[in-house]
Design a protein around this motif. Structure first.
Motif, PDB file in Angstrom:
ATOM      1  N   CYS A  96      32.843  54.186  41.257  1.00  0.00           N
ATOM      2  CA  CYS A  96      33.227  52.868  40.745  1.00  0.00           C
ATOM      3  C   CYS A  96      32.126  51.875  41.078  1.00  0.00           C
ATOM      4  O   CYS A  96      31.135  52.197  41.728  1.00  0.00           O
ATOM      5  CB  CYS A  96      34.561  52.424  41.341  1.00  0.00           C
ATOM      6  N   LEU A  98      31.518  48.143  42.859  1.00  0.00           N
ATOM      7  CA  LEU A  98      32.170  47.245  43.804  1.00  0.00           C
ATOM      8  C   LEU A  98      31.374  45.957  43.966  1.00  0.00           C
ATOM      9  O   LEU A  98      30.200  45.880  43.618  1.00  0.00           O
ATOM     10  CB  LEU A  98      32.319  47.927  45.161  1.00  0.00           C
ATOM     11  N   LYS A 124      33.942  51.799  36.096  1.00  0.00           N
ATOM     12  CA  LYS A 124      35.097  51.004  36.511  1.00  0.00           C
ATOM     13  C   LYS A 124      34.629  49.921  37.477  1.00  0.00           C
ATOM     14  O   LYS A 124      34.215  50.209  38.605  1.00  0.00           O
ATOM     15  CB  LYS A 124      36.151  51.911  37.141  1.00  0.00           C
ATOM     16  N   HIS A 126      35.529  47.212  39.870  1.00  0.00           N
ATOM     17  CA  HIS A 126      36.722  46.889  40.646  1.00  0.00           C
ATOM     18  C   HIS A 126      36.906  45.383  40.861  1.00  0.00           C
ATOM     19  O   HIS A 126      35.978  44.596  40.697  1.00  0.00           O
ATOM     20  CB  HIS A 126      36.670  47.609  41.998  1.00  0.00           C
ATOM     21  N   HIS A 157      37.831  45.341  35.796  1.00  0.00           N
ATOM     22  CA  HIS A 157      39.152  45.023  36.320  1.00  0.00           C
ATOM     23  C   HIS A 157      39.279  43.508  36.509  1.00  0.00           C
ATOM     24  O   HIS A 157      38.274  42.776  36.502  1.00  0.00           O
ATOM     25  CB  HIS A 157      39.380  45.727  37.651  1.00  0.00           C
ATOM     26  N   SER A 160      36.857  40.613  38.361  1.00  0.00           N
ATOM     27  CA  SER A 160      35.533  41.191  38.585  1.00  0.00           C
ATOM     28  C   SER A 160      34.443  40.333  37.974  1.00  0.00           C
ATOM     29  O   SER A 160      34.674  39.571  37.033  1.00  0.00           O
ATOM     30  CB  SER A 160      35.460  42.616  38.021  1.00  0.00           C
ATOM     31  N   GLU A 193      45.587  42.039  33.530  1.00  0.00           N
ATOM     32  CA  GLU A 193      44.370  42.826  33.344  1.00  0.00           C
ATOM     33  C   GLU A 193      43.702  42.593  31.993  1.00  0.00           C
ATOM     34  O   GLU A 193      42.487  42.725  31.876  1.00  0.00           O
ATOM     35  CB  GLU A 193      44.683  44.315  33.497  1.00  0.00           C
ATOM     36  N   TYR A 197      39.004  39.695  33.758  1.00  0.00           N
ATOM     37  CA  TYR A 197      37.794  39.602  34.570  1.00  0.00           C
ATOM     38  C   TYR A 197      37.233  38.178  34.533  1.00  0.00           C
ATOM     39  O   TYR A 197      37.489  37.410  33.610  1.00  0.00           O
ATOM     40  CB  TYR A 197      36.750  40.617  34.096  1.00  0.00           C
TER      41      TYR A 197
END
Length: 320
Positions: A96, A98, A124, A126, A157, A160, A193, A197
């Motif tokens: 992912c 981060l 992805k 996060h 997500h 983010s 969701e 973001y």
């Protein structure tokens, strides 16, 4: 394939990421450091360099340098339509993206060499409460070279922040197919969701390899909290965005544009147009279902590959 550290290149990539992060106006509000681990720390400062050269009867991955969380293992020759073209999966050891992550990818395709590069799975991004994640990509294609860089979609997500910069250097007679696909978030996971973001910023710049002459630049900045992305003039009710760039000779670009066509419907809209300096095409797709957008991109990919190389696409993997 040889592997050895090139510290100067790694340092250059890190400095570029730091500079871009400081200079981008859209990132000014996100400079605070994460409490858990500083941005760009060991394990959060990924680097991957792939070099492809024309070998004896086939192209080869001749050099690789890597730093976690970016990883690649070896080139495979799974494309039955182009069995002499090496195919490489980029792997993330964390699975992912981060907050505080900084990654740099460099792909160099030598004269008359070919390569296909993709990612293991969707990216992805996060949730974040500090800082941002950033990537810098440098794609170089020499004369007669051919590169397909077709990563899997990005899924930001809620909360983010993601920043991407791609620099392309392409020689005359070289061809490049580059794609990106952006999903609106995990809309079936949580009510916040869908376009939840905070920031998604992506820019692509291309220049002629021999002279450094700029060919084109494109940048889009998405801030769902500040702008209604579903409105007319932005997504117009669609949720998924696909962006494909084909850099190649003018006559080939014109043939691809004619064959690709355009369409506007209730669930899918797409079309292609010429880029400045007669350097290629840009193909845009908007849709409501990821499968439909992926298929539109795949059809454009098929047309582009067939026009540029004379080869078709292999059958789709059942698991992708």
């Amino acid at each position: 394939m040889t592997q050895c550290a090139d510290i100067s290149r790694v340092r250059r990539a890190r400095e570029n990421l730091e500079r871009l992060g400081r200079q981008a106006p859209e990132l000014r509000a996100f400079q605070n450091e994460p409490a858990q681990m500083p941005s760009g720390a060991v394990g959060k400062n990924g680097y991957l360099r792939l070099e492809f050269t024309a070998g004896n009867g086939r192209s080869e991955l001749s050099f690789m340098d890597r730093r976690v969380p970016l990883l690649a293992q070896r080139a495979l020759y799974w494309d039955e339509a182009m069995p002499r073209m090496p195919c490489v999966f980029i792997i993330s050891t964390t699975g992912c993206i981060l907050q505080g992550d900084r990654t740099a990818l460099e792909i160099a395709v030598g004269e008359n060499a070919q390569a296909h590069v993709t990612t293991q799975s969707a990216g992805k991004i996060h949730m974040m409460n500090a800082n941002y994640a950033a990537q810098w990509q440098e794609l170089v294609v020499e004369k007669g070279g051919y590169l397909e860089y077709m990563p899997e979609p990005m899924i930001p997500h809620r909360t983010s922040r993601f920043f991407s910069r791609t620099d392309i250097s392409i020689a005359g007679g070289g061809s490049l197919l580059y794609a990106e696909m952006l999903l609106p978030g995990r809309k079936h996971h949580h009510q916040d969701e869908l376009f939840g973001y905070e920031l998604y910023s992506s820019s692509v710049r291309a220049a002629r390899r021999e002279s450094g002459q700029p060919l084109f630049a494109e940048k889009f900045i998405l801030r769902p909290g500040a702008t209604d992305l579903t409105r007319t003039g932005v997504m117009n009710g669609f949720e998924i965005f696909g962006n494909v760039i084909l850099l190649t000779e003018r006559d080939k670009a014109l043939r691809v544009r004619e064959a690709a066509g355009a369409a506007v419907g209730p669930e899918l809209a797409y079309g292609a147009d010429l880029l400045p300096q007669d350097c290629g095409l840009i193909f845009k797709v908007l849709g409501l279902r990821s499968e439909a957008v992926r298929e539109a991109i795949r059809q454009f990919w098929r047309i582009a590959r067939g026009t540029v190389t004379g080869h078709d696409l292999p059958e789709k993997f059942l698991w992708r």
